[in-house]
Write an enzyme that holds these catalytic residues in place. Structure first.
Site, PDB file in Angstrom:
ATOM      1  N   HIS A  97       0.944  -0.931   0.055  1.00 55.62           N
ATOM      2  CA  HIS A  97       0.008  -0.033  -0.107  1.00 55.62           C
ATOM      3  C   HIS A  97       0.678   0.949  -0.233  1.00 55.62           C
ATOM      4  O   HIS A  97       1.750   1.012   0.735  1.00 55.62           O
ATOM      5  CB  HIS A  97      -0.801   0.039   0.729  1.00 55.62           C
ATOM      6  CG  HIS A  97      -1.043   1.541   1.790  1.00 55.62           C
ATOM      7  ND1 HIS A  97      -2.808   1.577   0.577  1.00 55.62           N
ATOM      8  CD2 HIS A  97      -1.813   2.218   1.904  1.00 55.62           C
ATOM      9  CE1 HIS A  97      -2.677   3.095   0.833  1.00 55.62           C
ATOM     10  NE2 HIS A  97      -2.336   3.615   2.061  1.00 55.62           N
ATOM     11  N   HIS A  99       1.328   5.819  -1.223  1.00 56.25           N
ATOM     12  CA  HIS A  99      -0.051   7.254  -2.067  1.00 56.25           C
ATOM     13  C   HIS A  99       0.784   7.370  -2.606  1.00 56.25           C
ATOM     14  O   HIS A  99       1.347   9.328  -3.120  1.00 56.25           O
ATOM     15  CB  HIS A  99       0.191   8.096  -0.647  1.00 56.25           C
ATOM     16  CG  HIS A  99      -0.965   7.108   0.734  1.00 56.25           C
ATOM     17  ND1 HIS A  99      -1.813   7.676   0.192  1.00 56.25           N
ATOM     18  CD2 HIS A  99      -0.780   6.485   1.326  1.00 56.25           C
ATOM     19  CE1 HIS A  99      -2.549   6.950   1.745  1.00 56.25           C
ATOM     20  NE2 HIS A  99      -1.786   6.206   2.351  1.00 56.25           N
ATOM     21  N   ASP A 122       0.084  -6.046 -21.159  1.00 57.86           N
ATOM     22  CA  ASP A 122       0.843  -6.502 -20.241  1.00 57.86           C
ATOM     23  C   ASP A 122       1.040  -7.126 -19.233  1.00 57.86           C
ATOM     24  O   ASP A 122       1.540  -8.423 -18.567  1.00 57.86           O
ATOM     25  CB  ASP A 122       2.733  -6.086 -20.854  1.00 57.86           C
ATOM     26  CG  ASP A 122       3.076  -6.283 -21.961  1.00 57.86           C
ATOM     27  OD1 ASP A 122       2.365  -6.704 -23.081  1.00 57.86           O
ATOM     28  OD2 ASP A 122       3.814  -5.193 -22.184  1.00 57.86           O
ATOM     29  N   HIS A 187      -8.540   6.972  -1.062  1.00 61.16           N
ATOM     30  CA  HIS A 187      -7.398   6.410  -0.530  1.00 61.16           C
ATOM     31  C   HIS A 187      -6.187   6.227  -1.379  1.00 61.16           C
ATOM     32  O   HIS A 187      -5.057   7.503  -1.233  1.00 61.16           O
ATOM     33  CB  HIS A 187      -7.823   5.444   0.258  1.00 61.16           C
ATOM     34  CG  HIS A 187      -7.197   5.563   1.397  1.00 61.16           C
ATOM     35  ND1 HIS A 187      -6.447   5.770   2.068  1.00 61.16           N
ATOM     36  CD2 HIS A 187      -7.451   3.771   2.182  1.00 61.16           C
ATOM     37  CE1 HIS A 187      -5.601   5.349   3.239  1.00 61.16           C
ATOM     38  NE2 HIS A 187      -6.069   3.954   3.327  1.00 61.16           N
ATOM     39  N   TYR A 245       6.862 -14.625 -23.959  1.00 58.62           N
ATOM     40  CA  TYR A 245       8.142 -13.478 -23.626  1.00 58.62           C
ATOM     41  C   TYR A 245       8.772 -14.266 -22.288  1.00 58.62           C
ATOM     42  O   TYR A 245       8.172 -15.228 -22.111  1.00 58.62           O
ATOM     43  CB  TYR A 245       6.564 -13.184 -22.727  1.00 58.62           C
ATOM     44  CG  TYR A 245       7.913 -11.252 -21.990  1.00 58.62           C
ATOM     45  CD1 TYR A 245       7.215  -9.451 -23.316  1.00 58.62           C
ATOM     46  CD2 TYR A 245       7.708 -11.357 -20.802  1.00 58.62           C
ATOM     47  CE1 TYR A 245       8.318  -9.435 -22.711  1.00 58.62           C
ATOM     48  CE2 TYR A 245       8.143  -9.935 -20.359  1.00 58.62           C
ATOM     49  CZ  TYR A 245       9.142  -9.165 -21.355  1.00 58.62           C
ATOM     50  OH  TYR A 245       9.621  -7.837 -20.785  1.00 58.62           O
TER      51      TYR A 245
END
Length: 248
Positions: A97, A99, A122, A187, A245
């Site tokens: 998480h 910001h 992708d 958020h 790939y």
């Protein structure tokens, strides 16, 4: 004496140190956790501790019921969110998480990110989802836990929370491991992966996708989503059963 959780703590520590290295957050604005499913615990960044002073021994280990198993510091305030996702999303071993500015800006605008180009395709065959805004009673009841529940419901039970696509149409159920990123309305972003390092990788990818989408829409206000046949080609060549790939 080495802890039985030492390897897990080191995984979480190294992943957390990628946040400032990749420019995904400043000060203490982010956290990563690493999950050991067999032991039923995860290691996570301590709350409010700056990256440049944090040590491996500062990492906190908790179980899925939020009981502290090892560590002297308080775990991240987002720990209940991580716990809910580990409980409900199969196959994930790490959560990030942050910001980061571009992804957070989309979250603050309460908008999902449409799939505009092959860079996005992708990594996911779908637009990046933004959750509905969390309800007032949920915030008052148990904010961080309810944030995890909201994310899980957005993916697994979108009708329950009224989750929408970026174009305002109802969202269909998504497979979390195939769509390892979300924007929480108002958020910021959460990402996940098979391990902690992969979850940070996905956070960095999300930030770049968010930036590219903003630039694309600025350059061409008449933008259109990438055609499905191009999306499918790019996603399948990296993730399909006949993927070609990279090196084998």
């Amino acid at each position: 004496m080495s802890s039985i959780y030492q390897t897990l703590k080191e995984e979480a520590f190294e992943a957390n140190m990628q946040i400032p290295k990749r420019g995904l957050a400043i000060y203490t604005w982010g956290n990563v956790s690493a999950f050991d499913k067999a032991k039923g615990v995860f290691a996570i960044k301590p709350s409010g501790v700056p990256y440049d002073t944090m040590k491996v021994d500062d990492i906190v280990v908790v179980d899925l019921e939020l009981n502290k198993v090892e560590g002297n510091l308080n775990p991240s305030s987002d720990t209940p969110t991580h716990a809910e996702l580990y409980k409900k999303f199969e196959g994930i071993g790490g959560i990030t998480h942050t910001h980061s500015p571009y992804a957070t800006s989309w979250a603050q605008a309460c908008k999902g990110i449409p799939l505009l180009g092959t860079t996005h395709a992708d990594h996911s065959a779908n637009a990046v989802v933004c959750t509905p805004m969390i309800k007032k009673d949920a915030v008052e009841r148990a904010y961080e836990k309810e944030t995890g529940i909201l994310i899980a419901d957005t993916f697994l039970n979108p009708k329950k929370v009224g989750a929408l696509n970026y174009d305002g149409t109802p969202l269909k159920k998504l497979v979390p491991i195939e769509n390892p990123m979300v924007l929480v309305a108002g958020h910021g972003p959460f990402t996940w992966g098979t391990n902690a390092d992969k979850s940070v990788y996905n956070a960095a990818v999300l930030e770049e996708i968010a930036k590219m989408a903003w630039v694309t829409m600025t350059v061409n206000p008449a933008w259109k989503p990438l055609p499905d046949y191009v999306v499918d080609k790019h996603y399948q060549r990296k993730h399909g059963k006949n993927a070609y790939y990279g090196q084998r």
